[in-house]
Motif scaffolding. Structure first.
Motif, short mmCIF file in Angstrom:
data_model
loop_
_atom_site.label_atom_id
_atom_site.label_comp_id
_atom_site.label_asym_id
_atom_site.label_seq_id
_atom_site.Cartn_x
_atom_site.Cartn_y
_atom_site.Cartn_z
N ALA A 6 0.85 -1.20 0.00
CA ALA A 6 0.00 0.00 0.00
C ALA A 6 0.88 1.25 0.00
CB ALA A 6 -0.96 -0.04 1.18
N GLU A 7 0.83 2.01 1.11
CA GLU A 7 1.58 3.27 1.15
C GLU A 7 3.02 3.11 1.61
OE1 GLU A 7 -0.30 3.36 5.31
OE2 GLU A 7 -0.14 2.05 3.56
N GLY A 8 3.42 1.90 1.99
CA GLY A 8 4.80 1.66 2.39
C GLY A 8 5.77 1.90 1.25
N ILE A 9 7.03 2.13 1.60
CA ILE A 9 8.05 2.49 0.61
C ILE A 9 8.90 1.28 0.25
CG2 ILE A 9 10.01 4.01 0.11
CD1 ILE A 9 7.28 5.44 0.41
N LYS A 10 9.07 1.04 -1.04
CA LYS A 10 9.88 -0.09 -1.50
C LYS A 10 11.35 0.18 -1.21
CE LYS A 10 9.00 -2.80 -5.01
NZ LYS A 10 8.76 -3.33 -6.38
N THR A 11 12.01 -0.81 -0.62
CA THR A 11 13.42 -0.68 -0.28
C THR A 11 14.30 -1.05 -1.47
OG1 THR A 11 13.65 -2.97 0.44
CG2 THR A 11 12.85 -1.37 2.08
N PRO A 12 15.57 -0.64 -1.44
CA PRO A 12 16.49 -1.07 -2.50
C PRO A 12 16.61 -2.59 -2.59
CG PRO A 12 17.43 0.78 -1.29
CD PRO A 12 16.20 0.36 -0.55
N GLU A 13 16.60 -3.27 -1.43
CA GLU A 13 16.68 -4.73 -1.44
C GLU A 13 15.46 -5.34 -2.14
OE1 GLU A 13 19.05 -3.02 1.84
OE2 GLU A 13 16.94 -2.79 1.23
N GLN A 14 14.28 -4.78 -1.89
CA GLN A 14 13.08 -5.29 -2.55
C GLN A 14 13.11 -5.01 -4.04
OE1 GLN A 14 10.22 -3.17 -0.14
NE2 GLN A 14 9.78 -4.96 1.13
N ALA A 15 13.58 -3.84 -4.41
CA ALA A 15 13.65 -3.51 -5.84
C ALA A 15 14.59 -4.46 -6.57
CB ALA A 15 14.10 -2.06 -6.02
N ALA A 16 15.69 -4.85 -5.90
CA ALA A 16 16.64 -5.78 -6.53
C ALA A 16 16.01 -7.15 -6.75
CB ALA A 16 17.89 -5.91 -5.65
N ILE A 17 15.10 -7.55 -5.86
CA ILE A 17 14.49 -8.88 -5.95
C ILE A 17 13.23 -8.87 -6.82
CG2 ILE A 17 13.33 -10.70 -4.63
CD1 ILE A 17 15.18 -9.89 -2.26
N PHE A 18 12.37 -7.86 -6.61
CA PHE A 18 11.05 -7.87 -7.25
C PHE A 18 10.94 -6.91 -8.43
CE2 PHE A 18 10.46 -9.06 -2.78
CZ PHE A 18 9.78 -10.25 -2.91
N GLY A 19 11.98 -6.09 -8.67
CA GLY A 19 11.86 -5.06 -9.68
C GLY A 19 11.15 -3.84 -9.13
N GLY A 20 10.83 -2.92 -10.03
CA GLY A 20 10.17 -1.71 -9.58
C GLY A 20 11.17 -0.66 -9.14
N THR A 21 10.68 0.34 -8.40
CA THR A 21 11.47 1.51 -8.06
C THR A 21 11.63 1.66 -6.56
OG1 THR A 21 10.62 2.61 -10.04
CG2 THR A 21 11.72 4.00 -8.40
N ALA A 22 12.86 1.61 -6.09
CA ALA A 22 13.13 1.85 -4.66
C ALA A 22 12.84 3.30 -4.32
CB ALA A 22 14.58 1.51 -4.34
N GLY A 23 12.39 3.52 -3.09
CA GLY A 23 12.13 4.87 -2.63
C GLY A 23 10.75 5.39 -2.95
N LEU A 24 9.96 4.63 -3.72
CA LEU A 24 8.58 5.00 -4.02
C LEU A 24 7.62 4.07 -3.30
CD1 LEU A 24 8.57 5.80 -7.85
CD2 LEU A 24 8.78 7.39 -5.93
N ALA A 25 6.40 4.53 -3.08
CA ALA A 25 5.38 3.70 -2.46
C ALA A 25 5.03 2.52 -3.35
CB ALA A 25 4.14 4.53 -2.18
#
Length: 504
Positions: A419-438
């Motif tokens: 939801a409104e939580g922020i994607k971490t760099p570790e998550q972006a590396a695993i799942f794709g998407g943009t770190a630092g954004l909700a």
């Protein structure tokens, strides 16, 4: 997803690892069902929800025509698919802000303040003298300790017709407003308490509809007004709110399979309502469209479940999980014991998504679900691992409709894409998407439209949801070691032996 429950994501242990469980549910081949559950089918339902919102003021919130139309759409689809469909109506506290609040000092010095309306505030404009209640602590203590407005005695000497100035702390906001109303106040201003983290613009919920216009202030603005009054100033303020706040009726929609053991009913749920502010196409059109597509696919595939399946479309989740809570708390005890498990799908199409799985066994987050929840978690994680997809545990935070089920000990599990939580760099590396954004930048906003969906998320999460639904509905083994057919046969043999022995 309800904004009233605090979100605390679990430890970041995304991996293809499987949670350790003492017992595993037997594997079920779900490929035919997964092939029948398509993104195109889900988007068809989502477009219907978007059209409903467009025709009804941009919202599908419970208590509005947009929600009623959403229920009618899902009901028609489910009846056509052959389900036994029922509606469960209940009353709830409806609230809508029709316009922004305003607060200004009229005299002795004209000044406008930044303010917000409290949820369930009354509506209207009040121009009157401002009066402090007792126990406002200005300056604040190092730790929260204000109890201003929490007791009738705090309003001793209060002049009928004045506006009450009350500090945060000590009790529910609704209690403060009820006491103010009993003392004859015409409006209420609640300012923040002043400790670190409790200084910003005050807003919150009054819990139920109130008659008094109620607005919030920062600690700095509220304490400045309090000091003005203590200095002998005769302060007049104008408070304006524009709201609807009343008791309305809404409903849950329930669809039951005609086959399956009703003594072991699997409840597959998603909330159907949006927030007032938007159409809720991800939150939670995505979950509702997904389980509707699964229900239709099960009917088309002529799935004969071993256990009955009840697809549940909850109302008033955004008002505090009220639909699922009503369902669970009003079930007779004998019916409650027939619920085998609850699967919950709330936001499964977030644009910047993570494949979150509720941490049923509590191995990675602080809160475990009731016994059996770990086995449900394993169904999801094993499925993702088999597809070569990472997943990450998320805790049972109480923010969605599984809450009332786990509160009474029913095993639960489900999926969530953020939801409104922020994607971490570790998550972006695993799942794709943009770190630092909700995970969902349009969470609870008007922009939660068809353009706010990630079709890859819908594809991956709907397949996992279909797999878990079919597994719980048809597996020979149950959630516990004594749930297999073999164990049942052994138990039956033991009974016959005992009977024969007794007759010797």
């Amino acid at each position: 997803m309800s904004h009233r429950r605090a979100l605390a994501l679990g430890a970041l242990t995304a991996s293809l690892c499987l949670p350790s469980t003492a017992f595993g549910i037997d594997e079920v081949n779900s490929k035919k069902l997964r092939d029948a559950v398509t993104v195109n089918g889900i988007l068809q339902h989502e477009r219907a929800f978007q059209g409903i919102a467009n025709a009804n003021g941009g919202t599908r919130a419970s208590g509005t025509p947009g929600y009623d139309a959403s229920v009618a759409y899902a009901k028609q689809r489910l009846q056509k698919a052959g389900y036994k469909v029922t509606e469960q109506s209940f009353d709830f506290a409806f609230f809508r802000e029709l316009g922004p609040a305003s607060l200004s000092q009229v005299s002795p010095t004209a000044k406008d303040y930044e303010t917000e309306t409290f949820e369930y505030s009354g509506s209207g404009t009040v121009t009157a003298k401002l009066q402090e209640v007792k126990d406002n602590l200005v300056p604040p203590t190092p730790e929260p300790s204000s109890t201003a407005g929490c007791e009738a005695a705090d309003f001793a000497g209060f002049t009928t017709g004045n506006v009450a100035l009350i500090q945060r702390g000590g009790c529910d906001f609704g209690v403060k407003v009820d006491n103010a109303a009993a003392a004859g106040a015409k409006a209420v201003i609640i300012f923040n308490e002043g400790q670190p983290g409790r200084t910003g613009l005050m807003a919150g919920t009054l819990g139920a509809p109130k008659t008094l216009p109620t607005v919030g202030l920062t600690y700095d603005d509220g304490s400045a007004l309090a000091l003005q009054l203590r200095g002998g100033a005769d302060v007049t303020v104008e408070v304006t709110t524009s709201t609807e706040s009343e008791t309305r009726q809404t409903k849950n929609l329930l669809a039951d399979t005609k086959a399956g053991n009703a003594d072991q009913t699997v409840v597959v749920g998603a909330h159907l309502d949006s927030v007032i502010e938007g159409p809720g196409i991800n939150d939670n059109g995505s979950g509702s469209a997904t389980i509707l597509e699964i229900a239709e696919a099960m009917s088309e595939q002529k799935v004969k479940p071993r256990r009955a399946v009840r697809f549940a479309f909850w109302g008033a989740e955004e008002s505090g999980l009220l639909g699922s809570e009503h369902y669970v708390t009003t079930l007779p005890a004998e019916k409650l014991t027939q619920i085998y498990a609850n699967l919950n799908f709330d936001m499964v199409g977030s644009p910047n998504y993570v494949r979150f799985v509720y941490d049923g066994d509590g191995s990675d987050t602080p809160v475990a679900g009731p016994p059996g929840s770990g086995e449900i978690e394993s169904v999801f994680t094993r499925y993702f691992a088999g597809q070569g997809l990472a997943s990450e545990p998320t805790e049972f935070s109480g923010r969605s409709d599984y809450g009332p089920f786990i509160a009474v000990g029913i095993p639960a599990g489900g999926l969530f894409t953020g939801a409104e939580g922020i994607k971490t760099p570790e998550q972006a590396a695993i799942f794709g998407g943009t770190a630092g954004l909700a995970y969902d930048p349009c969470y609870h906003q008007a922009c939660d439209t068809m353009n706010n969906l990630n079709v890859n998320a819908l594809n991956e999460m709907s397949d996992a949801a279909a797999h878990a639904t079919l597994t719980l509905a048809t597996s020979k083994t149950g959630l516990f070691p004594d749930g297999s057919r073999k164990a049942a046969r052994d138990k039956s043999k033991a009974k016959r032996f005992d009977g024969n022995h007794a007759s010797d």
